[in-house]
Design a protein around this motif. Structure first.
Motif, short mmCIF file in Angstrom:
data_model
loop_
_atom_site.label_atom_id
_atom_site.label_comp_id
_atom_site.label_asym_id
_atom_site.label_seq_id
_atom_site.Cartn_x
_atom_site.Cartn_y
_atom_site.Cartn_z
N VAL A 132 7.89 11.59 0.41
CA VAL A 132 6.75 12.48 0.63
C VAL A 132 6.11 12.28 2.00
O VAL A 132 5.87 13.23 2.74
CB VAL A 132 5.69 12.26 -0.48
N GLN A 133 5.87 11.00 2.33
CA GLN A 133 5.17 10.74 3.59
C GLN A 133 5.98 11.22 4.80
O GLN A 133 5.43 11.83 5.71
CB GLN A 133 4.87 9.24 3.71
N GLN A 134 7.27 10.95 4.76
CA GLN A 134 8.12 11.37 5.89
C GLN A 134 8.09 12.88 6.06
O GLN A 134 8.02 13.41 7.17
CB GLN A 134 9.57 10.93 5.67
N ARG A 135 8.14 13.58 4.93
CA ARG A 135 8.14 15.05 5.00
C ARG A 135 6.83 15.56 5.57
O ARG A 135 6.82 16.50 6.37
CB ARG A 135 8.36 15.64 3.61
N LEU A 136 5.74 14.92 5.15
CA LEU A 136 4.44 15.35 5.67
C LEU A 136 4.34 15.09 7.17
O LEU A 136 3.81 15.91 7.92
CB LEU A 136 3.31 14.62 4.93
N VAL A 137 4.84 13.93 7.59
CA VAL A 137 4.82 13.64 9.03
C VAL A 137 5.66 14.67 9.77
O VAL A 137 5.25 15.21 10.81
CB VAL A 137 5.33 12.21 9.31
N GLY A 138 6.82 14.99 9.20
CA GLY A 138 7.68 16.02 9.79
C GLY A 138 6.93 17.34 9.91
O GLY A 138 7.00 18.02 10.95
N ALA B 95 -2.68 19.16 6.64
CA ALA B 95 -1.53 18.28 6.46
C ALA B 95 -1.91 16.83 6.80
O ALA B 95 -1.50 15.89 6.13
CB ALA B 95 -0.36 18.74 7.33
N GLU B 96 -2.73 16.68 7.84
CA GLU B 96 -3.15 15.33 8.22
C GLU B 96 -4.06 14.71 7.16
O GLU B 96 -3.96 13.52 6.88
CB GLU B 96 -3.88 15.38 9.56
N ALA B 97 -4.94 15.55 6.60
CA ALA B 97 -5.80 15.05 5.53
C ALA B 97 -4.96 14.59 4.35
O ALA B 97 -5.21 13.54 3.75
CB ALA B 97 -6.79 16.12 5.10
N ALA B 98 -3.93 15.38 4.04
CA ALA B 98 -3.04 15.01 2.94
C ALA B 98 -2.35 13.68 3.25
O ALA B 98 -2.22 12.81 2.38
CB ALA B 98 -2.00 16.11 2.72
N LEU B 99 -1.95 13.49 4.49
CA LEU B 99 -1.31 12.24 4.89
C LEU B 99 -2.26 11.06 4.73
O LEU B 99 -1.87 10.00 4.24
CB LEU B 99 -0.88 12.34 6.36
N ALA B 100 -3.51 11.27 5.15
CA ALA B 100 -4.49 10.19 5.05
C ALA B 100 -4.72 9.84 3.58
O ALA B 100 -4.77 8.66 3.20
CB ALA B 100 -5.80 10.61 5.71
N ASP B 101 -4.86 10.86 2.73
CA ASP B 101 -5.04 10.63 1.29
C ASP B 101 -3.85 9.86 0.73
O ASP B 101 -4.00 8.92 -0.03
CB ASP B 101 -5.14 11.97 0.55
N LEU B 102 -2.67 10.30 1.14
CA LEU B 102 -1.46 9.67 0.64
C LEU B 102 -1.41 8.20 1.05
O LEU B 102 -1.08 7.32 0.25
CB LEU B 102 -0.24 10.42 1.18
N ARG B 103 -1.79 7.93 2.29
CA ARG B 103 -1.77 6.56 2.79
C ARG B 103 -2.70 5.69 1.95
O ARG B 103 -2.37 4.58 1.56
CB ARG B 103 -2.21 6.55 4.25
N GLU B 104 -3.86 6.25 1.66
CA GLU B 104 -4.85 5.53 0.86
C GLU B 104 -4.29 5.23 -0.55
O GLU B 104 -4.40 4.13 -1.06
CB GLU B 104 -6.11 6.39 0.77
N ALA B 105 -3.66 6.26 -1.13
CA ALA B 105 -3.13 6.11 -2.49
C ALA B 105 -2.00 5.10 -2.53
O ALA B 105 -1.94 4.24 -3.40
CB ALA B 105 -2.65 7.47 -3.01
#
Lengths: 217, 436
Positions: free
Chosen positions: B243-249, B277-287
């Protein structure tokens, strides 16, 4: 067009990100000399012909631990002139400290998210290539939260800490002044105070030393 | 020290419930014993009759199962004399095992055969002896109590004495009654206590069975913790590598698109999408960090704890000195204790400073989290560091309650001291190695 056409070696195990990064760098006019998927391949191509900058992921095969960082440290030891930009998936300064063992040569530590801000990312890359230090704002924010009550930074005022944090991100005085909405002269004054309080001698690269002091706490 | 024996040596024995417990134990053995021997003889007869057609022989092998049944009943009855009860000698089986497998396992257990042996002993010797002794004793006691009334109507011969009037009957009751009660109570008390002891030694777990049960239990709980840990690591890896890689992509593509698009509505939308997308990444990182911190795996407990301390909104002093990396489940448990505790301190304790200490002493890892907050923290209490054991109403302390279970499986503990006004101190202790 970039300030300088850089020769770059890219190490990233995710094909998606590798391609994406390569296309960003390509568009910016840099030369992606090699794009590899693991740390051993990275070391091999760098030793064969040193590039200007190495961009590497922290986690890579085979162990999916911090192979990328260890490869970066090895490159730093063998070929200190190469700029190293580390891309990380997490805000964790535990990974950072091993990179800061030496002060020569450019070092960057950015979250992968930052790559999406293409212009900023490319600017960071240029700074690393020039021998500067660039640390992700997120990591800086975290470090700032910690250094509150001890260490050499205790003497700094909040404003001076802010300036130092922006210096750590690799910004120049004009950019710091714009960010803080003050004059460049004011920033110069703060920077002077910071150097004095951290007792940094003339002659060395005081800017880098200050940032390193800051990052090491 | 058995309570029945303790009671027998006590001065209050005669006025306690123990004489009557002894009677109940000895006399209840009669119906149970009769039934036991009847079932055993019946089963033996059936298998003898059927033995020519082989079923009988097979039936014979099922005899230990009768032992299991007898053992269960007799352990229950023994509670009269051993209030704490006799623990079962049988190994625990996971619920996933089918009935056939269960029976086969029980049949082969040594404890089952031992119970069967007890059943024979019980059916052949014990209950007749009890019927005789307790029967005589109780009859004499009852007749003595009734002596005044019986003697009023007819002549009553009691051993060497012949009672003819109510007055003589009363005299007999007063003189002989206490003596008989005393003598019989002690005799029967000893008999009952001895028998319950015998039942315990034959129906209770042997030393090695206990040890094996404990070891099995421990292993299965460790497996559980392990499985939990593995699963967390799997989810974390999946999020990071997928998931994270795809979001970064995605953010990279959007970033490039921004450069290409001319100023206008289209570009505004792309910039917005980029921000989301960045907010989603930040949330994901936190989770992801909450699931299984990568730093913990790569750099160990100290580095990982420093990371949480850095993220904490209040200043945290970390003093952790560990000689070595510890096994993963222990590091993880310690990490999550610190993480949960610092979260709680920030939320509830109104503290200005917090300290995390960690060290190893006597092969045990000790971690303490101390804050200078308002104190009075208890389980499920919102006003301080919610704590640990016994969860009354786990409002604020559910996280820690789960951690207590995990620590328990590792052989560790979690304690909380929090006087009103503070300071609050959470202390975790765990062995440093997983194998005993």
């Amino acid at each position: 067009m970039p300030a300088r056409r850089l020769s770059i070696v890219l190490a990233e195990d995710s094909l998606l990100l590798r391609e994406g990064l390569a296309s960003i760098l390509d568009r910016a006019g840099h030369e992606v000399r090699d794009a590899v998927g693991d740390a051993d391949a990275l070391l091999a191509v760098v030793r064969k012909e040193p590039p200007d900058v190495v961009i590497t992921d922290v986690r890579m095969p085979p162990g999916h631990s911090d192979e990328g960082l260890r490869a970066a440290a090895a490159i730093r030891a063998e070929l200190p002139a190469i700029g190293i930009l580390v891309l990380s998936q997490y805000v964790a300064d535990a990974y950072l400290s091993s990179l800061l063992e030496s002060t020569t040569g450019g070092i960057g530590y950015l979250l992968k998210d930052r790559v999406g801000h293409v212009t900023e990312f490319l600017a960071s890359l240029d700074r690393v290539a020039e021998g500067g230090t660039v640390v992700d704002p997120e990591v800086v924010r975290q470090l700032l939260a910690r250094r509150r009550d001890d260490g050499p930074l205790a003497a700094l005022t909040p404003r001076e800490l802010e300036v130092l944090a922006l210096m750590a991100e690799g910004r120049v005085n004009s950019s710091i002044a714009a960010q803080l909405v003050v004059s460049e002269a004011a920033v110069r004054k703060h920077v002077g105070n910071i150097f004095a309080k951290l007792q940094l001698e003339d002659g060395r690269d005081r800017r880098v030393s200050a940032v390193l002091t800051y990052l090491r706490g | 020290m058995n309570t029945a024996w303790a009671a027998l040596t006590s001065r209050r024995y005669l006025v306690s419930s123990w004489p009557w417990r002894s009677y109940a134990y000895l006399l209840s053995s009669v119906p149970v014993g009769v039934l036991t021997i009847a079932v055993l003889i019946g089963a033996a007869a059936v298998s003898a009759v059927l033995s020519p057609i082989l079923i009988g022989v097979l039936l014979l092998t099922a005899f230990p199962l009768l032992g299991v049944l007898i053992g269960a009943i007799e352990r229950y009855r023994a509670r009269l004399m051993i209030p704490a009860g006799i623990s079962s000698p049988h190994a625990q089986m996971p619920p996933s095992i089918g009935l056939r497998e269960r029976l086969r396992f029980r049949r082969r257990e040594q404890a089952s055969v031992r119970s069967l042996g007890y059943g024979f002993l019980f059916g052949v010797f014990i209950w007749p002896l009890n019927a005789l002794l307790a029967g005589i004793s109780l009859s004499v006691l009852v007749i003595t109590l009734l002596a005044p009334f019986i003697a009023r109507n007819e002549q009553l011969g009691m051993g060497p004495w012949t009672l003819t009037t109510m007055r003589e009957g009363l005299l007999f009751l007063v003189l002989f009654g206490p003596i008989w009660f005393t003598v019989s109570s002690y005799l029967l008390g000893w008999l009952a206590a001895g028998q319950s002891e015998l039942a315990k030694s034959l129906l209770g777990p042997r030393e090695e069975e206990l040890r094996r049960n404990v070891a099995e239990l421990r292993r299965s709980r460790l497996d559980l913790v392990d499985a939990f840990e593995t699963e967390r690591a799997r989810i974390e890896r999946h999020l990071h590598d997928g998931v994270q890689q795809r979001l970064v992509g995605l953010t990279m593509t959007l970033g490039l698109a921004e450069l290409d698009l001319p100023e206008g509505e289209g570009r505004r939308l792309v910039v917005k999408a980029h921000g989301e997308a960045e907010a989603a990444l930040a949330d994901l990182r936190e989770a992801v960090r909450g699931i299984h911190p990568r730093v913990l795996v790569d750099h160990g407990l100290e580095a990982a704890v420093r990371e949480i301390a850095d993220r904490s909104p209040l200043p945290v002093t970390v003093r952790i000195a560990l000689p070595d990396r510890l096994p993963m489940p222990i590091e993880a448990a310690a990490y999550f204790v610190v993480s949960e505790a610092l979260g709680n301190v920030a939320k509830h304790a109104q503290a200005t400073h917090c300290e995390v200490d960690g060290w190893v002493a006597n092969d045990r890892l000790v971690v303490t989290i101390t804050d200078d907050g308002v104190g009075s923290a208890t389980i499920g209490n919102q006003s301080g560091t919610p704590a640990a054991t016994g969860a009354v109403t786990p409002v604020g302390g559910t996280g820690l309650t789960g951690l207590v279970t995990r620590l328990d499986a590792l052989g560790g503990t979690l304690d909380l001291t929090s006087p009103p006004g503070g300071p609050t101190r959470l202390r975790m202790e765990s062995p440093c190695r997983l194998d005993d």
